[in-house]
Structure formats: C-alpha cells, structure tokens
Design a protein around this motif. Structure first.
Motif: not given
Length: 394
Positions: A45-68
């Motif tokens: 019944v209590i509204p949460p104040k924030r959502r949990a970051d439950d996923t690990r961002v391993i890498s981002f390749d801007p040239d290939a436009a992909t995120v792992t």
C-alpha cells in the motif's frame, strides 16, 4: 536418597531452562513472522519512492550502437524498450537482440535521449518507450484535472478532427502517465481525443490523506474527475483504458461513477481483475508461506489493522474482484494479457473472459510479460484495439 533428589532438581532445572528457551524461540519466530507480514502489507500500500536499477550495464559501444546488459528475463524479451540508467538520470531506447552469452545480452541502441550511457553501470528496462506526447508530432496541451484532493496534471491530445469520442488512459501502480503514451496513435487514428491522467500519490499529483494506495478502491475517484473534465470539454462517448492497477481502477470507475453513462467501453492491458489472486501470486514469487500471504490480505483489508499499515480505510478486496462481480459489467471490454506476465497472473483475466464471453474480447499474448504487450508485438496490439473500437464500441 540425597543423590536422587539432586538429580531430580538438576533435571527439573534443565526442563525449566528448555521450556524458557523454547518459549523465547517461539516468541522470536512469531515476532519475525508478524514483522515480515506487516512489512509485506505496507509494501503493497505504500507508494515506492524510486525504482531499483536491477540490470547491470556491462558495456556500451557507440560506434556499433549496441549496449550489453546482464542476462535477465527482461533483457531477453524481444521488442523495443526504454532503458533507464544511473538511477533515472539517463534514458535510452533499445531494440533487437544482436547477441547473447550465458551471462549477458547485447541489444541495439535506437537513441540515447539523455545521460551518459558510456559511464552507466546499472539500469532497468521498462515498457515505457515515449517520454512525452510531443514525440508524435500532434498538438497537445498540459491540463489539470480538479480532483477532490486538488489539481492533478494530465495531457490532452485532441483528435485530428473535432469529436465527442475520448479515451481516458490510466496508468499502473508505481509508474506514471508516461506509461500510457504508447496508446495515443491507435486511438487518434480511430478519431479519439486522448486524456492521459495522473492520480493520487503520483509524484506530481496530490497525495491522499494517508499517502497509501487503495489499489483502485480510492483512485477511481480521480478517474471520475477525469470523466467530468472530459464531459465538460465536449466528450459524449468515452473509453476507459487501464494498465495493470489502472485496470482495477477503471473497472471501479465504470461501475461506481455517476458519469458511467458516458462510458462506451473498457480497454485493459495486463489488468488486475482480482487483487486477491494477484497478491497471492506475488507472495508466491517472494516464496512467502501461505499463512503469511493470507495474513497480508487480512491486514490491508480490515479496519482494525489501519494503525499498523497507515491506511485511512481498509481496502474492500471483494469489491475489487471482477470475476465475482462479472454480472455487474455491461460494457464491451477489450482484455489483453500475457500468459507469461510474471507479475499479475492472467488467470483472473481468463476467468472473466470465460464467464462473460458476451462482452469480453480477449487477446491472449505469450512471452510479452507485464504491460509490455505493445513493446513485444506493436502491430498485433494496435490491430486488436483498432478492431475492437470498430466492431464493439462504434
């Protein structure tokens, strides 16, 4: 004789100690169970104040436009999704899966809207895809709905041509009206103005006196206020659309509002049709024993427990059960739910469709998960709404 008496005294002392220790352990166990039950009940019944970051961002390749990303059920879902990262400080949109390992999933990056994805370490995937209604290129207005608690912000996207047909979009628990942006195009194509509302205890809307969710049992008053706003601004035929808890909310509004006569149909995406079924299922996901699951329902549904949960009024869970109340429903209903929802089980949705096949059009998805049906299969989702509006509502 003296030795036997000493042995008896020692035996008595050991039994007394054992009884005391057992009593203490039982009391501690009882306290632990009671504390866990109250914690779960308050979480509901209590509204949460924030959502949990439950996923690990391993890498981002801007040239290939992909995120792992770290491998998870959400990361493996086909379709297009939002990726919030760094505690909500950044937002990107991701698309097709282009690779995976036993521990990771690599997806295309469609856009990085804000934030630095190169330095991100954690994030979360969301069914939200759009951030504001201006992205569709249609005129829209920021408006305020006068609720009984004060003004609540909303977006109004008028129909392309003047029309009395409106849809009121009601988002789910612990999210906001951005969740419902995905529905604007299909309703606008059908000639509807879209009113995307907020309701009590949203971050940017008035708080309820107790600051607690009513699971639709109180929030429907804000939908009622939105109906009044729509009617005051020319609406003659209204569709109520609810997502998740928003589904429970619009069902309450359709059966309890004095303005229900203007409602022509109800569209539901991953709805809570019966909260008892949904809460028991979520208890199973947390591996809670059945007695604790039952006790949670008692705590949020009984007046004597208000001081424990902080609720101003108990939630009338039977009144929120629309399988049991199916006979009271008279409007055409489009019900879309994934059998792989993972949060709100589709069992109650199936049950409602089975007992009211005369009014319910049921679209059973698989794989799509909770409120991600549009993301998973946009064409099917849009087609289902368009056909239902054309055949059942118009």
């Amino acid at each position: 004789m003296a030795v036997s008496r000493r042995h008896a005294v020692r035996g008595y002392r050991w039994w007394a100690v054992a009884l005391v220790v057992t009593g203490v352990l039982v009391a501690l166990a009882t306290l632990a169970v009671a504390s866990l039950t109250l914690f779960v009940a308050r979480t509901v019944v209590i509204p949460p104040k924030r959502r949990a970051d439950d996923t690990r961002v391993i890498s981002f390749d801007p040239d290939a436009a992909t995120v792992t990303l770290s491998r998870s059920l959400d990361a493996l879902l086909p379709g297009e999704y939002s990726l919030w990262f760094t505690g909500g400080a950044g937002h990107a949109r991701v698309g097709d899966i282009v690779g995976e390992t036993g521990v990771s999933v690599t997806r295309t990056v469609i856009t990085v809207d804000f934030g630095d994805l190169t330095t991100a370490r954690r994030g979360r995937l969301s069914g939200w895809f759009y951030l504001e209604p201006g992205e569709f290129g249609h005129p829209f207005t920021d408006v305020e709905i006068e609720t009984e608690l004060g003004p609540a912000p909303a977006w109004l996207v008028p129909a392309a041509q003047p029309s009395g047909r409106w849809v009121i979009q009601v988002h789910g628990r612990a999210v906001s009206r951005e969740e419902t942006l995905r529905a604007i195009p299909v309703f606008r194509d059908a000639g509807y103005s879209s009113l995307l509302i907020s309701y009590r205890n949203d971050q940017n809307a008035p708080a309820s006196p107790d600051g607690r969710y009513g699971l639709g049992d109180t929030e429907w008053h804000d939908v009622d206020a939105a109906l009044q706003y729509a009617v005051d601004h020319g609406a003659t035929d209204v569709v109520l659309m609810g997502w998740s808890m928003g589904g429970a909310t619009v069902l309450q509004a359709a059966t309890r509002s004095d303005l229900a006569g203007v409602v022509r149909g109800i569209a539901l995406d991953s709805p809570v049709v019966d909260w008892i079924t949904a809460l028991r299922y979520q208890g199973e996901l947390r591996n809670l024993p059945n007695p604790i699951r039952s006790a949670v329902l008692v705590l949020i549904g009984q007046g004597w427990a208000r001081r424990l949960t902080g609720q101003l009024s108990p939630i009338d869970l039977p009144r929120l059960n629309f399988v049991r109340r199916a006979g009271e429903l008279q409007l055409p209903i489009l019900l879309m739910h994934s059998d792989d929802d993972g949060f709100v089980p589709s069992t109650a949705s199936h049950a409602l469709a089975e007992v009211r096949p005369d009014i319910v059009t049921y679209e059973a998805f698989t794989v799509a998960a909770h409120t991600k049906l549009w993301n998973y299969d946009r064409r099917r989702w849009n087609t289902a709404i368009a056909r239902w509006l054309d055949s059942a509502v118009d």
